[in-house]
Design a protein around this motif. Structure first.
Motif, PDB file in Angstrom:
ATOM      1  N   ASN A 190      61.420  27.986  -6.697  1.00 20.37           N
ATOM      2  CA  ASN A 190      61.595  27.459  -8.135  1.00 20.37           C
ATOM      3  C   ASN A 190      61.360  25.993  -8.215  1.00 20.37           C
ATOM      4  O   ASN A 190      60.901  25.529  -9.511  1.00 20.37           O
ATOM      5  CB  ASN A 190      63.029  27.429  -8.396  1.00 20.37           C
ATOM      6  N   LYS A 191      61.462  25.246  -7.297  1.00 23.19           N
ATOM      7  CA  LYS A 191      61.027  23.871  -7.271  1.00 23.19           C
ATOM      8  C   LYS A 191      59.611  23.505  -7.997  1.00 23.19           C
ATOM      9  O   LYS A 191      59.295  22.544  -8.744  1.00 23.19           O
ATOM     10  CB  LYS A 191      61.145  23.217  -6.111  1.00 23.19           C
ATOM     11  N   ARG A 194      59.315  25.074 -11.595  1.00 20.24           N
ATOM     12  CA  ARG A 194      59.676  24.003 -12.707  1.00 20.24           C
ATOM     13  C   ARG A 194      58.688  22.776 -12.853  1.00 20.24           C
ATOM     14  O   ARG A 194      58.238  22.342 -14.047  1.00 20.24           O
ATOM     15  CB  ARG A 194      61.120  23.392 -12.128  1.00 20.24           C
ATOM     16  N   ALA A 195      57.951  22.488 -11.569  1.00 22.83           N
ATOM     17  CA  ALA A 195      56.962  21.570 -11.900  1.00 22.83           C
ATOM     18  C   ALA A 195      55.862  21.828 -12.611  1.00 22.83           C
ATOM     19  O   ALA A 195      55.297  21.099 -13.443  1.00 22.83           O
ATOM     20  CB  ALA A 195      56.671  20.975 -10.469  1.00 22.83           C
ATOM     21  N   TYR A 343      50.973  23.339  -4.434  1.00 22.00           N
ATOM     22  CA  TYR A 343      52.130  23.560  -3.577  1.00 22.00           C
ATOM     23  C   TYR A 343      51.481  23.907  -2.020  1.00 22.00           C
ATOM     24  O   TYR A 343      50.752  24.975  -1.684  1.00 22.00           O
ATOM     25  CB  TYR A 343      53.036  25.011  -4.106  1.00 22.00           C
ATOM     26  N   TRP A 349      59.438  22.745   5.446  1.00 22.58           N
ATOM     27  CA  TRP A 349      59.414  22.206   4.047  1.00 22.58           C
ATOM     28  C   TRP A 349      58.572  22.841   3.242  1.00 22.58           C
ATOM     29  O   TRP A 349      57.291  22.885   3.518  1.00 22.58           O
ATOM     30  CB  TRP A 349      60.015  20.796   3.860  1.00 22.58           C
ATOM     31  N   ASP A 350      58.911  22.803   1.805  1.00 19.80           N
ATOM     32  CA  ASP A 350      57.793  22.862   0.673  1.00 19.80           C
ATOM     33  C   ASP A 350      57.570  21.503   0.012  1.00 19.80           C
ATOM     34  O   ASP A 350      58.424  20.831  -0.066  1.00 19.80           O
ATOM     35  CB  ASP A 350      58.644  23.537  -0.242  1.00 19.80           C
TER      36      ASP A 350
END
Length: 380
Positions: A190-191, A194-195, A343, A349-350
């Motif tokens: 989702n991060k 949203r970006a 991405y 981590w993302d």
């Protein structure tokens, strides 16, 4: 074994298949092996530049120096390799049949038929180069004359299409209709979604979420209606719906019709061998594997298949075959030549990166500097 007592590897499709062919050829022995690549055109159309190509002539992308990657150096000198320009209509036991009736024997077969797309990047490859060039010119003319464009599909293709139109036609009003509640799909966190949503807002793209356009009107239009009944002003409607694996050849071939899933993918083992057929492999978009379909994963597919083809040619057993471990999800989405958003699904981590990184790795050169050598082609 073929009539000439050579083991023959046949690859159908020049995208992921071309990458495999270029890598595999130097490992083969010309006195023992034959390598044949079959595709409709004398070049491979590299997908990432095609969205910009159908919007503008800038960058001369529709040439063999850019996105149309020729096969002149696909097979290194002295090693086995031959390209046959044609369309395969049937796959049978140890033989493939071309549209003109030609039959080609194989000992090992690789299916690399890729995806079918919609909208501007739905190129008529099987109709030849003239049809492809005509299609490109038609798409450019349609986009250049439009004042209100509706793009259907909020995946990477739809987002990049909106970005290219915004850059080259800044006064065009753009509406994007997407079935989800945020851009892309749930394969991405989702991060990141949203970006991407913010990036579309910054680019003044009007996005309608949780809605669909079912009917695409032909010819000049003034409006288009969504499934929920919203009327959108539009003189051009572009489909950017996701791709469909091109398994039509398999569906019409008695030998392989039972390996196609309900999702139109090909059942494979982790060795990329097609279910029930040890001497047939599948690669790229058509495989039934839980990952996003991207050209970037092809080199990993090709490395495993290359190893396993060589093992079979050498008569090695199953224990010597490699298995594909899967790939982390990564994607770079351009928003015109000057930026975009990326991405990286790293192990712990993302990471979300913006314009500078995306411009550097993709937006400016559209990956041609990195990818043309995979087919043995010169970088201009």
């Amino acid at each position: 074994m073929s009539k000439e007592n050579k083991q023959t590897v046949v690859i159908i499709g020049s995208g992921s298949g071309g990458i495999l062919a270029h890598s595999l050829a130097p490992k083969l022995d010309a006195s023992k092996h034959e390598l044949i690549l079959i595709s409709p055109l004398a070049y491979y159309m590299h997908l990432p530049p095609t969205i910009r190509m159908t919007v503008t002539s800038e960058g001369n992308l529709d040439s063999t120096e850019k996105a149309m990657i020729p096969f002149d150096n696909l097979f290194p000198p002295g090693f086995p390799g031959k390209h046959i320009q044609g369309v395969v209509t049937s796959v049978e036991e140890e033989v493939v049949v071309l549209e003109d009736g030609t039959t080609i024997d194989y000992d090992i077969l690789v299916l690399a038929t890729g995806s079918k797309w919609t909208g501007p990047i739905q190129f008529p490859f099987k109709d030849g180069d003239k049809a492809v060039q005509s299609h490109i010119q038609e798409q450019r003319a349609n986009i250049a004359s439009a004042k209100n464009v509706v793009i259907v599909g909020g995946g990477a293709v739809g987002i990049e299409m909106a970005g290219e139109i915004r850059h080259f036609f800044p006064n065009t009003k753009i509406t994007l209709v997407h079935s989800g509640e945020a851009p892309l799909n749930q394969a991405y966190p989702n991060k990141f979604r949203r970006a991407v949503k913010r990036r579309l807002e910054q680019g003044k793209v009007n996005v309608i979420y949780n809605d669909y356009v079912d009917d695409f009107p032909e010819g000049p239009v003034k409006t288009v209606r969504t499934r929920k009944g919203q009327e959108l002003k539009a003189d051009l409607v572009l489909s950017a719906r996701g791709p469909t694996p091109d398994v039509s050849l398999l569906q019409t071939s008695t030998l392989l019709s039972n390996v196609v899933t309900s999702e139109q993918t090909v059942r494979i083992s982790p060795t990329f061998q097609v279910q029930g057929h040890e001497n047939i492999f599948a690669i790229g978009d058509i495989i039934d594997w839980p990952e996003q379909k991207q050209m970037g994963k092809t080199t990993a597919h090709a490395a495993v298949i290359e190893h396993n083809i060589l093992a079979l040619l050498q008569g090695k057993g199953k224990s010597n075959l490699k298995k594909y471990p899967g790939s982390k999800e990564m994607i770079a989405i351009t928003f015109g030549p000057d930026g975009g958003i990326t991405y990286l699904g790293l192990p712990y981590w993302d990471v979300v990166l913006g314009d500078w990184f995306t411009r550097t790795v993709k937006s400016r050169g559209l990956t041609l500097g990195m990818t043309r050598p995979l087919w043995g082609a010169k970088v201009y």
